[in-house]
Write a protein that holds these residues in place. Structure first.
Motif, PDB file in Angstrom:
ATOM      1  N   ARG A 256       0.827  -1.207   0.000  1.00 21.48           N
ATOM      2  CA  ARG A 256       0.000   0.000   0.000  1.00 21.48           C
ATOM      3  C   ARG A 256       0.864   1.260   0.000  1.00 21.48           C
ATOM      4  O   ARG A 256       0.566   2.236  -0.686  1.00 21.48           O
ATOM      5  N   GLU A 257       1.939   1.242   0.776  1.00 22.87           N
ATOM      6  CA  GLU A 257       2.823   2.403   0.831  1.00 22.87           C
ATOM      7  C   GLU A 257       3.540   2.622  -0.497  1.00 22.87           C
ATOM      8  O   GLU A 257       3.705   3.752  -0.951  1.00 22.87           O
ATOM      9  N   ARG A 258       3.978   1.536  -1.115  1.00 19.85           N
ATOM     10  CA  ARG A 258       4.664   1.656  -2.405  1.00 19.85           C
ATOM     11  C   ARG A 258       3.715   2.184  -3.479  1.00 19.85           C
ATOM     12  O   ARG A 258       4.094   3.016  -4.307  1.00 19.85           O
ATOM     13  N   LEU A 259       2.477   1.710  -3.462  1.00 21.14           N
ATOM     14  CA  LEU A 259       1.495   2.193  -4.422  1.00 21.14           C
ATOM     15  C   LEU A 259       1.149   3.657  -4.167  1.00 21.14           C
ATOM     16  O   LEU A 259       0.976   4.443  -5.107  1.00 21.14           O
ATOM     17  N   ARG A 260       1.048   4.009  -2.910  1.00 22.41           N
ATOM     18  CA  ARG A 260       0.736   5.391  -2.554  1.00 22.41           C
ATOM     19  C   ARG A 260       1.812   6.340  -3.088  1.00 22.41           C
ATOM     20  O   ARG A 260       1.513   7.425  -3.585  1.00 22.41           O
ATOM     21  N   ALA A 261       3.074   5.908  -2.997  1.00 17.67           N
ATOM     22  CA  ALA A 261       4.176   6.716  -3.521  1.00 17.67           C
ATOM     23  C   ALA A 261       4.079   6.890  -5.032  1.00 17.67           C
ATOM     24  O   ALA A 261       4.574   7.877  -5.595  1.00 17.67           O
ATOM     25  N   MET A 262       3.432   5.932  -5.695  1.00 18.91           N
ATOM     26  CA  MET A 262       3.246   6.001  -7.148  1.00 18.91           C
ATOM     27  C   MET A 262       1.957   6.726  -7.528  1.00 18.91           C
ATOM     28  O   MET A 262       1.657   6.891  -8.705  1.00 18.91           O
ATOM     29  N   GLY A 263       1.184   7.125  -6.514  1.00 18.94           N
ATOM     30  CA  GLY A 263      -0.093   7.774  -6.787  1.00 18.94           C
ATOM     31  C   GLY A 263      -1.218   6.790  -7.036  1.00 18.94           C
ATOM     32  O   GLY A 263      -2.280   7.165  -7.527  1.00 18.94           O
ATOM     33  N   GLY A 264      -0.991   5.538  -6.695  1.00 21.92           N
ATOM     34  CA  GLY A 264      -1.986   4.512  -6.977  1.00 21.92           C
ATOM     35  C   GLY A 264      -2.637   3.954  -5.736  1.00 21.92           C
ATOM     36  O   GLY A 264      -2.272   4.297  -4.602  1.00 21.92           O
ATOM     37  N   GLU A 265      -3.597   3.080  -5.955  1.00 21.14           N
ATOM     38  CA  GLU A 265      -4.297   2.399  -4.876  1.00 21.14           C
ATOM     39  C   GLU A 265      -4.446   0.924  -5.245  1.00 21.14           C
ATOM     40  O   GLU A 265      -4.581   0.583  -6.419  1.00 21.14           O
TER      41      GLU A 265
END
Length: 326
Positions: free
Chosen positions: A285-294
């Protein structure tokens, strides 16, 4: 009576290989996997990055090495066809994305049918696009941009990642919805289009929000809209297209795992269960958040329904825009 028994015997004998094959398939599915699993990607960028993130987490979950195999070229068609033609045994998977559905409309021959040749396993993630303009463009909002385009048809120039790319189609969607006309300049990729917009060679570009967020923040670009129903974490001050009064202007990059059609249902279900766990992990979730994703781990049936709707929606955009197959 003897004849009837003889016919029944022949029937049971003829069905034996079929029943035997079902038993073998069930046994294979129950012990799956017993060897490495590959995830095919058709192009670099978000698809490959997402596939590597998923592969890294699926490896310990499945107890076998999961690796990424790039099969690049022809806007993803080479990889898509290679995956579609692979054995339906769960050992070849595909990281699908928007071009999987739109390429059949923009290329004369793609060598696969996205709905017939694949079985969805699970959505993985969604990352929205953003519409950004050079600061010299007088429009301060999406509404003002539309008004400007109506007053000066064709004067606003936008860059894209090429004819038929996701950002090109998003711009066509806006033109059709607002009944306006831009001038299109295709680049080798959306990133090059962003560079062209920053240098003033083009006025605007539609690109994944994380690619533009830093330039919007420092003022080198102006964000007019996030093409989604909810705001992007990376550009929290930029309104959504829904907030801007264009609810139909939704252009979200999606990524999802698929398998060749005919892959046993128990294998699909096993992979779906593991993917749900992987995408729910705090680290992911944190890695996706850094990419602007969910994370988005909707079930296979829901994923299939989504694909059908998206294929119909973008197919209409392509036809209405008069985009010719290459």
């Amino acid at each position: 009576m003897i004849t009837a028994k003889r016919h029944l015997g022949h029937l049971l004998f003829s069905l034996f290989p079929f029943a035997f094959s079902l038993g073998i398939t069930g046994a294979n599915a129950q012990g799956y996997p017993v060897k490495p699993v590959r995830i095919v990607v058709g192009f670099t960028g978000g698809s490959e990055l997402m596939a590597r993130m998923v592969a890294q987490q699926l490896t310990p979950a499945l107890g076998q090495q999961v690796y990424v195999e790039p099969r690049l070229g022809a806007a993803g068609n080479i990889g898509f066809e290679a995956a579609a033609r692979s054995a339906p045994d769960g050992y070849t998977l595909l990281m699908g994305a928007v071009p999987l559905l739109t390429n059949p409309f923009t290329y004369r021959k793609v060598g696969y049918d996205p709905m017939r040749d694949f079985v969805p396993i699970a959505m993985v993630s969604t990352i929205p696009n953003g519409l950004v303009v050079h600061p010299s463009v007088p429009a301060k909002s999406l509404g003002e941009l539309v008004q400007l385009a109506r007053a000066h048809p064709g004067k606003i120039v936008y860059g894209s990642g090429g004819v038929g790319s996701a950002n090109h189609l998003a711009a066509e969607l806006l033109q059709g919805a607002a009944r306006i006309k831009f001038t299109h300049v295709p680049y080798k990729s959306a990133s090059f289009g962003l560079v062209g917009a920053m240098s003033g060679d083009v006025d605007m570009v539609i690109i994944v929000v994380t690619s533009a967020a830093a330039y919007v923040k420092d003022g080198r670009m102006r964000g007019l809209a996030v093409l989604d129903s909810k705001r992007a974490v990376s550009m929290p001050d930029v309104p959504t297209s829904v907030e801007a009064g264009f609810p139909q202007l939704l252009a979200v990059n999606w990524y999802g795992l698929l398998a060749p059609a005919g892959t046993p249902r128990p294998i699909v279900e096993r992979l779906h269960v593991e993917l749900v766990k992987v995408m729910a992990a705090p680290e992911m979730r944190e890695r996706l958040r850094a990419m602007g994703g969910e994370p988005d781990s909707r079930a296979p049936e829901q994923f299939a329904e989504f694909m059908r709707a998206e294929q119909a929606r973008w197919g209409k955009v392509i036809r209405d825009a008069g985009i010719q197959p290459e």
